[in-house]
Design an enzyme around this catalytic site. Structure first.
Site, mmCIF file in Angstrom:
data_model
loop_
_atom_site.group_PDB
_atom_site.id
_atom_site.type_symbol
_atom_site.label_atom_id
_atom_site.label_comp_id
_atom_site.label_asym_id
_atom_site.label_seq_id
_atom_site.Cartn_x
_atom_site.Cartn_y
_atom_site.Cartn_z
ATOM 1 N N ARG A 1 -39.686 54.482 44.207
ATOM 2 C CA ARG A 1 -39.314 54.491 42.550
ATOM 3 C C ARG A 1 -38.966 52.600 42.478
ATOM 4 O O ARG A 1 -39.531 52.012 41.484
ATOM 5 C CB ARG A 1 -37.410 54.278 42.954
ATOM 6 C CG ARG A 1 -37.162 55.779 43.362
ATOM 7 C CD ARG A 1 -36.722 56.953 41.721
ATOM 8 N NE ARG A 1 -36.018 56.302 41.067
ATOM 9 C CZ ARG A 1 -35.045 55.803 40.904
ATOM 10 N NH1 ARG A 1 -34.795 56.912 42.474
ATOM 11 N NH2 ARG A 1 -34.443 55.776 40.606
ATOM 12 N N GLN B 1 -26.533 53.374 33.300
ATOM 13 C CA GLN B 1 -26.607 54.092 34.737
ATOM 14 C C GLN B 1 -27.811 53.107 35.143
ATOM 15 O O GLN B 1 -28.379 54.140 36.167
ATOM 16 C CB GLN B 1 -27.003 55.069 34.186
ATOM 17 C CG GLN B 1 -25.141 55.526 32.863
ATOM 18 C CD GLN B 1 -25.846 57.250 32.856
ATOM 19 O OE1 GLN B 1 -25.656 58.009 33.571
ATOM 20 N NE2 GLN B 1 -26.251 57.650 31.532
ATOM 21 N N ASN B 2 -28.582 52.794 34.716
ATOM 22 C CA ASN B 2 -30.346 52.819 35.375
ATOM 23 C C ASN B 2 -30.039 52.017 36.176
ATOM 24 O O ASN B 2 -29.367 50.969 36.447
ATOM 25 C CB ASN B 2 -32.005 52.166 34.191
ATOM 26 C CG ASN B 2 -31.200 53.601 32.965
ATOM 27 O OD1 ASN B 2 -31.261 54.685 33.800
ATOM 28 N ND2 ASN B 2 -31.995 53.377 32.184
ATOM 29 N N ASP C 1 -33.858 50.194 37.288
ATOM 30 C CA ASP C 1 -35.114 49.675 37.212
ATOM 31 C C ASP C 1 -34.890 48.095 36.448
ATOM 32 O O ASP C 1 -35.462 47.905 37.261
ATOM 33 C CB ASP C 1 -36.129 50.353 36.096
ATOM 34 C CG ASP C 1 -34.883 50.731 35.085
ATOM 35 O OD1 ASP C 1 -34.953 51.494 34.369
ATOM 36 O OD2 ASP C 1 -34.856 49.372 34.306
ATOM 37 N N HIS D 1 -24.505 51.797 38.834
ATOM 38 C CA HIS D 1 -25.167 52.138 39.891
ATOM 39 C C HIS D 1 -26.474 51.534 41.208
ATOM 40 O O HIS D 1 -26.949 52.149 41.760
ATOM 41 C CB HIS D 1 -26.202 53.596 39.151
ATOM 42 C CG HIS D 1 -24.962 54.550 38.896
ATOM 43 N ND1 HIS D 1 -25.625 55.302 37.623
ATOM 44 C CD2 HIS D 1 -24.143 55.051 38.720
ATOM 45 C CE1 HIS D 1 -24.930 56.671 37.505
ATOM 46 N NE2 HIS D 1 -23.658 55.682 37.467
ATOM 47 N N GLY E 1 -30.381 58.000 25.432
ATOM 48 C CA GLY E 1 -31.285 57.969 26.643
ATOM 49 C C GLY E 1 -30.829 58.946 28.247
ATOM 50 O O GLY E 1 -30.954 58.090 28.933
ATOM 51 N N THR E 2 -29.483 59.382 27.878
ATOM 52 C CA THR E 2 -28.417 59.716 28.759
ATOM 53 C C THR E 2 -28.312 61.725 28.723
ATOM 54 O O THR E 2 -28.124 61.888 27.442
ATOM 55 C CB THR E 2 -27.574 58.743 29.551
ATOM 56 O OG1 THR E 2 -26.520 59.642 30.325
ATOM 57 C CG2 THR E 2 -26.598 59.004 27.972
#
Ligand code: BV8
Ligand code: ZN
Length: 277
Positions: free
Chosen positions: A74, A109-110, A112, A127, A221-222
């Site tokens: 990831r 929530q990402n 990245d 998160h 996008g969720t």
């Protein structure tokens, strides 16, 4: 007859231009066009494992090496990805709001890190993030963007393995070879909130404050299946404030949402925000 949410950009922009405290709640779909696999649907698998089975404290306790291989993968994907037009439009619109004395926040929530790399300043990472690690013993949190994070993980990141090869064909990584705390040399773990773990209370309080005070929520996008994030946009709608959903799906997650724009958010979001990219 249900009042269907509108997908009228002009109507949306009238609401957008009046809003003084906007919250954008994002999920994996906002990073899909950067090439980062989403959780559910085809991208939700890593080798023969479901991502959600590896993102747990139990999995890390049982097999820290396998979980670290998953997060090495990831990290590799995220560190080699670029923000897409959806991330950039949000960052640009935040600047416009700032110049106009209006508030604009991203709750993601990402993990990245792409919102911050796109230039968004006001970002709550619900998160955690792949760029940080936390010590399992002394609990210090450190930035660590080394790739690979340790020599034993070099070359172990590939996500799609040919079905004939199984994890066990790969040499087992010993715990002592896994990433260590720079202070106390104990094992570190990704600074990520796993399933069954509590979110950082301050982050959660800040998110709840924004959800309770905003006058417009964009939910982008969720799949809205993971709590507590899944409740944020419906809570705004229950307050009688407008919610605009941006998703590939034709149907809105919640009939109470005022707007639903279906299609890739790299296209729909810049158009809705009036940002030419
Ligand atoms: C907690 C980090 C207290 C890991 C993640 C109440 C009811 C039921 C269950 C629970 C509950 N409360 C707590 C739970 C348990 C659990 C939970 O919600 N489980 C679910 C599965 C039912 N929640 C928790 O454990 C949370 N902790 O509540 O603490 C507690 C403690 C113990 C017991 C009870 C309560 C912690 C959750 C955090 C988990 N960590 N991420 C990692 O990343 O490795 S969650 C992970 O999945 C992501 O971070 C994300 O948040 C989440 C959901 O994924 P999405 O972002 O929505 O992505 P997904 O793939 O699902 O969907 C993509 C969407 O994008 C789709 O809709 C698709 O159509 C769209 N899309 C795709 N491409 C595009 C697009 N849209 C537009 N454009 C495109 N191009
Ligand atoms: Zn330590």
């Amino acid at each position: 007859m249900f009042k269907r949410p509108l997908s009228d950009y002009n109507e949306f922009q009238k609401v957008l231009n009046q809003a003084q405290n906007i919250v954008a709640l994002t999920g994996a779909g906002v990073s899909a066009e950067s090439g980062i696999p989403v959780f559910r649907g085809p991208g939700g698998l890593w080798r023969t494992h479901r991502a959600t089975d590896l993102a747990t404290p139990q999995a890390f306790k049982a097999n820290p090496a396998l979980v670290w291989e998953f997060y090495h993968y990831r990290r590799e994907v995220a560190f080699n990805s670029q923000p897409n037009k959806a991330h950039i439009a949000l960052a640009k619109y935040e600047k416009i709001c700032q110049e106009q004395g209006r508030k604009f926040s991203v709750i993601t929530q990402n993990v990245d890190g792409l919102h911050k790399r796109a230039g968004s300043k006001n970002v709550l990472e619900l998160h955690g993030c792949l760029q940080q690690v936390i010590c399992t013993k002394c609990k210090i949190i450190e930035m660590n963007v080394n790739n690979p994070i340790c020599e034993a993980l070099r070359g172990r990141g590939f996500g799609i393995i040919d079905p004939s090869k199984k994890d066990q064909d790969l040499p087992i990584i010993q715990v002592k070879e896994l990433p260590k705390c720079s202070k106390c040399q104990a094992l570190v773990r990704p600074y990520i909130v796993w399933f069954g773990e509590n979110l950082d209370p301050d982050v959660l309080d800040n998110a709840r404050e924004l959800v309770e005070t905003c006058d417009l929520c964009l939910v982008i996008g969720t799949s809205s299946v993971v709590y507590p994030a899944a409740m944020f946009a419906p809570t705004v709608a229950e307050r009688g404030k407008p919610v605009a959903e941006f998703n590939l799906s034709e149907d809105p997650f919640d009939e109470e949402f005022s707007f639903h724009f279906s299609g890739p958010c790299g296209t729909t979001l810049p158009k809705a925000l009036g940002i030419d990219l």
